[in-house]
Design a protein around this motif. Structure first.
Motif, PDB file in Angstrom:
ATOM      1  N   SER A  16       0.812  -1.218   0.000  1.00 13.20           N
ATOM      2  CA  SER A  16       0.000   0.000   0.000  1.00 13.20           C
ATOM      3  C   SER A  16       0.846   1.268   0.000  1.00 13.20           C
ATOM      4  O   SER A  16       0.311   2.356  -0.197  1.00 13.20           O
ATOM      5  CB  SER A  16      -0.929   0.009   1.223  1.00 13.20           C
ATOM      6  OG  SER A  16      -0.168  -0.031   2.407  1.00 13.20           O
ATOM      7  N   SER A  17       2.137   1.104   0.210  1.00 15.68           N
ATOM      8  CA  SER A  17       2.979   2.298   0.287  1.00 15.68           C
ATOM      9  C   SER A  17       3.150   2.943  -1.081  1.00 15.68           C
ATOM     10  O   SER A  17       3.320   4.151  -1.192  1.00 15.68           O
ATOM     11  CB  SER A  17       4.350   1.947   0.875  1.00 15.68           C
ATOM     12  OG  SER A  17       4.993   0.995   0.024  1.00 15.68           O
ATOM     13  N   ASP A  18       3.118   2.161  -2.110  1.00 18.83           N
ATOM     14  CA  ASP A  18       3.249   2.726  -3.467  1.00 18.83           C
ATOM     15  C   ASP A  18       2.399   1.868  -4.407  1.00 18.83           C
ATOM     16  O   ASP A  18       2.906   1.077  -5.201  1.00 18.83           O
ATOM     17  CB  ASP A  18       4.717   2.718  -3.892  1.00 18.83           C
ATOM     18  CG  ASP A  18       4.907   3.524  -5.182  1.00 18.83           C
ATOM     19  OD1 ASP A  18       3.913   4.126  -5.674  1.00 18.83           O
ATOM     20  OD2 ASP A  18       6.023   3.504  -5.708  1.00 18.83           O
ATOM     21  N   LEU A  19       1.117   2.034  -4.270  1.00 11.93           N
ATOM     22  CA  LEU A  19       0.167   1.119  -4.885  1.00 11.93           C
ATOM     23  C   LEU A  19       0.355   0.976  -6.393  1.00 11.93           C
ATOM     24  O   LEU A  19       0.341  -0.121  -6.950  1.00 11.93           O
ATOM     25  CB  LEU A  19      -1.265   1.587  -4.583  1.00 11.93           C
ATOM     26  CG  LEU A  19      -2.393   0.736  -5.144  1.00 11.93           C
ATOM     27  CD1 LEU A  19      -2.329  -0.670  -4.574  1.00 11.93           C
ATOM     28  CD2 LEU A  19      -3.734   1.382  -4.869  1.00 11.93           C
ATOM     29  N   SER A  20       0.579   2.127  -7.059  1.00 12.54           N
ATOM     30  CA  SER A  20       0.625   2.061  -8.515  1.00 12.54           C
ATOM     31  C   SER A  20       1.982   1.601  -9.034  1.00 12.54           C
ATOM     32  O   SER A  20       2.202   1.539 -10.230  1.00 12.54           O
ATOM     33  CB  SER A  20       0.294   3.445  -9.106  1.00 12.54           C
ATOM     34  OG  SER A  20       1.267   4.390  -8.692  1.00 12.54           O
ATOM     35  N   ASN A  21       2.853   1.309  -8.146  1.00 10.75           N
ATOM     36  CA  ASN A  21       4.191   0.996  -8.590  1.00 10.75           C
ATOM     37  C   ASN A  21       4.721  -0.243  -7.877  1.00 10.75           C
ATOM     38  O   ASN A  21       5.861  -0.278  -7.444  1.00 10.75           O
ATOM     39  CB  ASN A  21       5.115   2.189  -8.307  1.00 10.75           C
ATOM     40  CG  ASN A  21       6.351   2.167  -9.198  1.00 10.75           C
ATOM     41  OD1 ASN A  21       6.336   1.587 -10.277  1.00 10.75           O
ATOM     42  ND2 ASN A  21       7.421   2.784  -8.735  1.00 10.75           N
ATOM     43  N   ALA A  22       3.881  -1.240  -7.701  1.00  7.98           N
ATOM     44  CA  ALA A  22       4.289  -2.371  -6.866  1.00  7.98           C
ATOM     45  C   ALA A  22       4.042  -3.726  -7.561  1.00  7.98           C
ATOM     46  O   ALA A  22       4.942  -4.299  -8.171  1.00  7.98           O
ATOM     47  CB  ALA A  22       3.560  -2.307  -5.529  1.00  7.98           C
ATOM     48  N   LEU A  23       2.802  -4.188  -7.499  1.00  8.17           N
ATOM     49  CA  LEU A  23       2.452  -5.533  -7.998  1.00  8.17           C
ATOM     50  C   LEU A  23       1.342  -5.381  -9.022  1.00  8.17           C
ATOM     51  O   LEU A  23       0.315  -4.740  -8.758  1.00  8.17           O
ATOM     52  CB  LEU A  23       1.990  -6.419  -6.839  1.00  8.17           C
ATOM     53  CG  LEU A  23       1.409  -7.780  -7.178  1.00  8.17           C
ATOM     54  CD1 LEU A  23       2.414  -8.660  -7.921  1.00  8.17           C
ATOM     55  CD2 LEU A  23       0.935  -8.480  -5.915  1.00  8.17           C
ATOM     56  N   GLN A  24       1.590  -5.929 -10.173  1.00  4.83           N
ATOM     57  CA  GLN A  24       0.599  -5.818 -11.249  1.00  4.83           C
ATOM     58  C   GLN A  24       0.238  -7.207 -11.776  1.00  4.83           C
ATOM     59  O   GLN A  24       1.065  -8.117 -11.791  1.00  4.83           O
ATOM     60  CB  GLN A  24       1.142  -4.979 -12.411  1.00  4.83           C
ATOM     61  CG  GLN A  24       1.350  -3.509 -12.075  1.00  4.83           C
ATOM     62  CD  GLN A  24       1.865  -2.728 -13.278  1.00  4.83           C
ATOM     63  OE1 GLN A  24       2.499  -3.299 -14.165  1.00  4.83           O
ATOM     64  NE2 GLN A  24       1.605  -1.428 -13.299  1.00  4.83           N
ATOM     65  N   ILE A  25      -0.988  -7.289 -12.238  1.00  2.00           N
ATOM     66  CA  ILE A  25      -1.426  -8.493 -12.936  1.00  2.00           C
ATOM     67  C   ILE A  25      -1.675  -8.111 -14.386  1.00  2.00           C
ATOM     68  O   ILE A  25      -2.198  -7.019 -14.673  1.00  2.00           O
ATOM     69  CB  ILE A  25      -2.684  -9.105 -12.288  1.00  2.00           C
ATOM     70  CG1 ILE A  25      -3.060 -10.430 -12.988  1.00  2.00           C
ATOM     71  CG2 ILE A  25      -3.859  -8.127 -12.292  1.00  2.00           C
ATOM     72  CD1 ILE A  25      -4.145 -11.210 -12.262  1.00  2.00           C
TER      73      ILE A  25
END
Lengths: 186, 611
Positions: B527-536
């Motif tokens: 949650s600290s960097d939502l758009s830059n973390a884990l993607q599907i």
């Protein structure tokens, strides 16, 4: 400034074989449109189908609209099973007449430890619909089981009461008539 | 010879001479007389004529009885003849059907000459006893139109038959005297009673064993002796009494009898609960004198009780009678759960009641047709209209008893006769063909029941995934603070029968197995960097999404993001789920961009998808 790259072996979810497929399915509850009066309860059933792995499934109640759903805390399902679950729906006594719909989820994960990250399916929006009526017009598919339970509980209660009465009278009789050995001693 | 012997001889001679001399003197001294003894007529000794009419030795009818009669057509006659003179007697027995048969020359029944009766035979006071047995002794040369000691229906009135026979006993002493003594006797008979009580009056056997009751009061008692033996006639026809379509039988047995059918009674036309063939039975009997009873007429019905519907149970599992009924818990019908990715199993029990309790004796089947016609649709469901699956249901002897007949069907999961998993859930119509009996099936049969195909959520997917670009997958390993495109493919396939909308979430990855709470050296706080973390993603390229699904950032549990085909993961249209035109499958890759500050190690996360 050159972007300094830190190389790190970042292993996520070490697996033995990626080709393993977690196959499981959940059917919608049956029956729907259960007819009950306030204060009554009935059972419904649904099926969890496992594949090559044993599962542990946990119910999660999403929405009740005032209905009470009684599940076991978790269900352990062997591999390659069609496992029938038979929860209970209970209508509180003060429930107004009308149509109700409760929703719940079943979250299932492999029972056995895996060496990586688990992928867990959660099956939601599983509905239980109940028509609360002032007077019943028909039986429900699983009413009888409930009746049996009530009968067994009633019989058990009666048996305990009878046993208690018998013990009470035996103790009382023993107090009223001292034993022969006591008389001898006196 | 001595002197004494000579004296004796002399004395005898002298005595003889004296006796002869005295006799001559007496006769010659009496008066002369004369009498003439004439020839007397021979006769039948009074009260000796009798006819046997009973089994006992004393059962003879004679003149002391009000009527001389007999029921025996082989009757025995007796009488005594005598002559005062020592004549040889010729005796003739003349029996005719008209009065004075011997004088009219009409001894048309019996004209029998007894053997001569010598004087010494008839000399006793009661004369000579003679007997004659009809049908044993010869009848002699008959006169006129020959007849027998018998009866015909013309001799009967009101069930009682009687005929008078006239007897002349002619005795000739061969010395000029001939006497004729007349007698009469009645031959009597009771006609057989009308048969009754045909049993059965209804039957399930096309060639039944029939019995009935028949009575003849000529039972062997006195005047009714000997007992009559009845001959039975039985006729059974299709259209009227007296017709002989099925039975035309004569049975000369002394009791009500079975009868052999010449052709089975045909089964009737099925109605609601029975198929009835009414037949017309006529039974009568004749007795020893061939006297016929009145006809007994009764209907005999061949009945086939048609199997009636009791219940149908349908399930994908073993049938539990209280739960799998398609008729009891309406509007909830019997349900079949699909089997994920396969053909469902089907178990069925059709229960019928057959009052005849003979469903095991002949092979019948039923057919169950399952349609995918919605219960509210006006479309019909028959074996030839909108049929989806039609099954032959065989009789199950082990599951049946007496009149409870069960027909069962069992199809194992995976059998192509089962129902494919991808068939849409719903409450559908079924058709149940009626169970036939010998005559056919009821015209009223319950077939309008419903079955339900249950909704099944079954996304086939991996239970563990690789994230990023492992070297083993052809990548260069996981680097911090940059995107590591997912290279490991995990494909999800819809193996259920409802559309799947997918939401995804993940827990913070950690390397020490602990539950993460914020970013640490071993915990990656998504949650600290939502758009830059884990993607599907549905491809293994993180940067661009041209024709494919756009990548989605997976959020930390309990938040969720939606990722999947627009409109959901489609329901397959074949067992193989390989339609190019449907979004039945979803490829997934997981791109990761782990932040700096994480310690080396194996990080685990828990990815949850919600359907």
């Amino acid at each position: 400034m050159l972007k300094q790259k830190k190389y790190l072996l970042f292993l996520v979810s070490a697996l033995f074989a990626i080709s393993f497929v977690s196959a499981m399915g959940v059917t919608y509850p049956q029956p729907q449109n259960i007819e009950l009066s306030p204060g009554q309860s009935s059972f419904f059933t649904f099926q969890i189908q496992s594949d090559d792995f044993p599962l542990t499934c946990v119910p999660i109640i999403e929405e009740t609209q005032g209905l009470e759903l009684a599940f076991t805390q978790e269900y352990n399902i062997e591999a390659n099973q069609k496992y029938n679950i038979k929860p209970q729906v209970i209508i509180p006594k003060d429930t107004p007449v009308g149509a109700y719909k409760a929703l719940f989820c079943m979250e299932c994960s492999p029972s056995e430890e895996v060496a990586g990250s688990k992928v867990i399916p959660r099956f939601c929006n599983l509905p239980v619909t109940v028509n609360v009526v002032s007077e019943r017009t028909r039986p429900n598919k699983f009413d009888e089981t409930e009746s049996n339970i009530v009968i067994w509980i009633t019989l058990l209660t009666i048996s305990i009461v009878i046993l208690a009465i018998v013990i009470f009278f035996l103790v009382r009789k023993r107090s009223a008539y001292p034993s022969y050995s006591n008389q001898q001693m006196q | 010879m001595d002197k004494r012997g000579k004296f004796k001889i002399l004395l005898i001679l002298v005595s003889f001479i004296l006796v002869v001399s005295f006799s001559y003197i007496v006769i010659s001294q009496g008066a002369t007389g004369q009498f003439i003894i004439g020839n007397e007529p021979p006769y039948v000794v009074n009260n000796t004529f009798a006819i046997k009419d009973g089994a006992n030795s004393g059962d003879w009818d004679n003149v002391f009885d009000p009527v001389i009669d007999t029921h025996d057509k082989d009757t025995k006659f007796r009488f005594n003849v005598k002559d005062s003179n020592p004549d040889v007697l010729n005796v003739r027995l003349c029996i005719g059907t008209a009065i004075n048969p011997s004088t009219t020359g009409d001894c048309n029944v019996v004209n029998y000459n007894f053997p001569i009766v010598a004087p010494g035979i008839h000399s006793p006071s009661l004369g000579a006893p003679l007997t004659y047995t009809y049908n044993t002794n010869p009848t002699g040369t008959l006169e006129g139109i020959a007849e027998t000691i018998s009866l015909s229906s013309l001799d009967c009135s009101g069930g009682f038959c009687s005929k008078t026979f006239y007897i002349d006993v002619i005795v000739d002493d061969n010395s000029g005297e001939i006497t004729t003594t007349p007698f009469t006797f009645n031959l009597i008979n009771n006609a057989p009673s009308v048969p009754s009580s045909l049993n059965p009056s209804s039957t399930h056997d096309p060639t039944p064993d029939l019995t009935w009751t028949a009575v003849d009061i000529d039972d062997g008692s006195k005047d009714k002796w000997p007992a009559d033996t009845l001959t039975y006639y039985a006729q059974i026809g299709a259209s009227s009494f007296g017709s002989t379509d099925y039975l035309n039988s004569v049975s000369a047995v002394p009791a009500a009898s079975g009868a052999s059918f010449i052709s089975p009674i045909p089964w009737g036309t099925p109605g609601v609960s029975q198929a009835v063939t009414s037949t017309f039975a006529r039974i009568w009997s004749t007795d020893n004198f061939n006297i016929t009873s009145s006809n007994y007429e009764a209907t005999l019905n061949l009945i086939d009780n048609l199997p009636t519907f009791v219940d149908i149970h349908l399930s994908d599992e073993d049938i539990i009678a209280g739960e799998a009924s398609c008729t009891v818990f309406l509007p909830n019908s019997c349900a079949i759960n699909p089997t994920q990715g396969n053909y469902s199993s089907i178990n069925m029990i059709l229960s019928v009641k057959d009052v005849d309790a003979d469903c095991s004796s002949f092979a019948t089947t039923s057919q169950l047709t399952l349609c995918l016609v919605n219960s509210t649709s006006l479309d019909t469901c028959t074996p030839t209209s909108n049929n989806f699956r039609t099954y032959n249901i065989g009789f199950n002897a082990a599951e049946s008893s007496a009149d409870n007949c069960n027909y069962t069907l069992s199809i194992l999961s995976g059998d192509s006769q089962g129902i494919e998993f991808f068939r849409l859930p719903g409450v559908y119509k079924m058709y149940l063909s009626p169970v036939a009996s010998q005559a056919g099936a009821s015209i009223s049969w319950s077939s309008g029941y419903l079955w339900e195909y249950v909704s099944l959520i079954a996304p086939f997917y991996t239970d563990t995934v690789y994230l990023g670009d492992r070297q083993v997958d052809g990548g260069d390993g996981i680097q911090l603070n940059q995107w590591n495109p997912g290279l490991s493919l995990a494909t999800m396939t819809n193996k259920g029968n409802i559309l799947i909308n997918l939401e995804w979430e993940a827990t913070d990855p950690s390397s020490d197995g602990s539950t993460c709470d914020g970013k640490t050296a071993t915990c990656w706080d998504l949650s600290s960097d939502l758009s830059n973390a884990l993607q599907i993603d549905d491809d293994n390229i993180q940067e661009t999404d041209s024709s494919n699904l756009f990548t989605a950032n997976i959020v930390e549990t309990p938040s969720r993001i939606t990722f999947g085909p627009f409109g959901g993961l489609s329901i397959c249209d074949s067992i193989n789920c390989n339609s190019p035109s449907l979004n039945e499958t979803l490829n997934t890759y997981f791109h990761i961009n782990p932040p700096t500050g994480l310690s080396p190690g194996t990080y685990n996360t828990q990815i949850t998808f919600t359907v």
